[in-house]
Write a protein that holds these residues in place. Structure first.
Motif, PDB file in Angstrom:
ATOM      1  N   TRP A  50       0.721  -1.351  -0.091  1.00  0.00           N
ATOM      2  CA  TRP A  50       0.061   0.044  -0.059  1.00  0.00           C
ATOM      3  C   TRP A  50       0.753   1.226   0.186  1.00  0.00           C
ATOM      4  CZ3 TRP A  50      -4.635   0.511  -1.874  1.00  0.00           C
ATOM      5  CH2 TRP A  50      -5.318   1.545  -1.774  1.00  0.00           C
ATOM      6  N   ARG A 201      -1.670  -6.962   5.651  1.00  0.00           N
ATOM      7  CA  ARG A 201      -2.348  -5.772   4.968  1.00  0.00           C
ATOM      8  C   ARG A 201      -2.718  -4.952   5.739  1.00  0.00           C
ATOM      9  NH1 ARG A 201      -7.504  -6.727   0.729  1.00  0.00           N
ATOM     10  NH2 ARG A 201      -8.473  -5.027   0.927  1.00  0.00           N
ATOM     11  N   GLN A 205      -5.780  -0.022   3.792  1.00  0.00           N
ATOM     12  CA  GLN A 205      -6.142  -0.374   2.303  1.00  0.00           C
ATOM     13  C   GLN A 205      -7.314  -1.024   2.508  1.00  0.00           C
ATOM     14  OE1 GLN A 205      -3.055  -3.315   0.946  1.00  0.00           O
ATOM     15  NE2 GLN A 205      -4.570  -3.860  -0.872  1.00  0.00           N
TER      16      GLN A 205
END
Length: 217
Positions: A50, A201, A205
């Motif tokens: 990201w 993650r 994002q």
């Protein structure tokens, strides 16, 4: 020229924070060029995807993720003498869900979303390389085997479960104050997957994609 190896492909993908999610043999299939031998599905590599994407020239414009994917994966395909395919830009759309299942490295989860061996329900396919080379990947263990399957009951309003996806119910919940956690942190069903919880993650994002999904609905 020597046949493309997985190590060489990974080295080309690493600077763009992409990784190979799976691949399948497409030899002699009429939906691909006659020279095609392998289709390779690509997705974000974490940690770092990201921040890397936000530093790219596409960021700040319309659909920056898709435009970046088209530029980077399209250029890589050309450099390798192949073609790129994308899960956006239709209709018509390429059958990426079916392609993913063919790889033997992504599966239909108990809630029907795709699940990956290291990314869990956070898996995201950014595009595919149609290559002239044969590329084989070792089969991994299916992550849902032996799992308690918390994804099945994780949705607070039952919009996503073993029965499928009630999109209207999901949007209705996101419109309520109680839906703020899903919008800011990502879908609770995806987050409930034990494999997802080990995948780096960023919540930022997930919030970006949830926001775009909700606005589109």
């Amino acid at each position: 020229m020597a046949e493309l190896s997985l190590d060489r492909l990974n080295a080309l993908l690493e600077p763009q924070f992409l990784e190979v999610l799976g691949a399948f043999d497409c030899t002699h299939e009429t939906s691909f060029p006659t020279w095609a031998r392998t289709v390779v599905l690509l997705g974000p590599r974490e940690p770092g995807f990201w921040p890397h994407l936000k530093a790219q020239p596409e960021w700040g414009g319309d659909d920056p993720v898709d435009h970046w994917s088209r530029r980077v994966i399209g250029r890589l395909a050309c450099d390798l003498g192949g073609k790129a395919r994308f899960p956006f830009g239709g209709p018509p759309y390429h059958p990426f869900y079916q392609w993913a299942l063919r790889t033997g490295r992504l599966w239909a989860s108990p809630v029907r979303l795709l699940v990956h061996g290291t990314q869990g329900l956070m898996v995201s396919i950014r595009g595919a390389l149609v290559l002239r080379d044969r590329l084989e990947l070792p089969p991994p263990a299916k992550p849902c085997d032996g799992c308690a399957q918390p994804c099945v009951t994780a949705c607070p309003v039952g919009a996503l479960g073993a029965h499928g996806y009630d999109v209207a119910a999901c949007h209705a919940f996101l419109n309520q104050p109680e839906g703020a956690d899903c919008l800011s942190g990502g879908c609770r069903v995806r987050r409930a997957c034990p494999v997802s919880q080990g995948y780096a993650r960023l919540a930022e994002q997930s919030a970006y994609h949830m926001g775009r999904f909700h606005r589109a609905g």
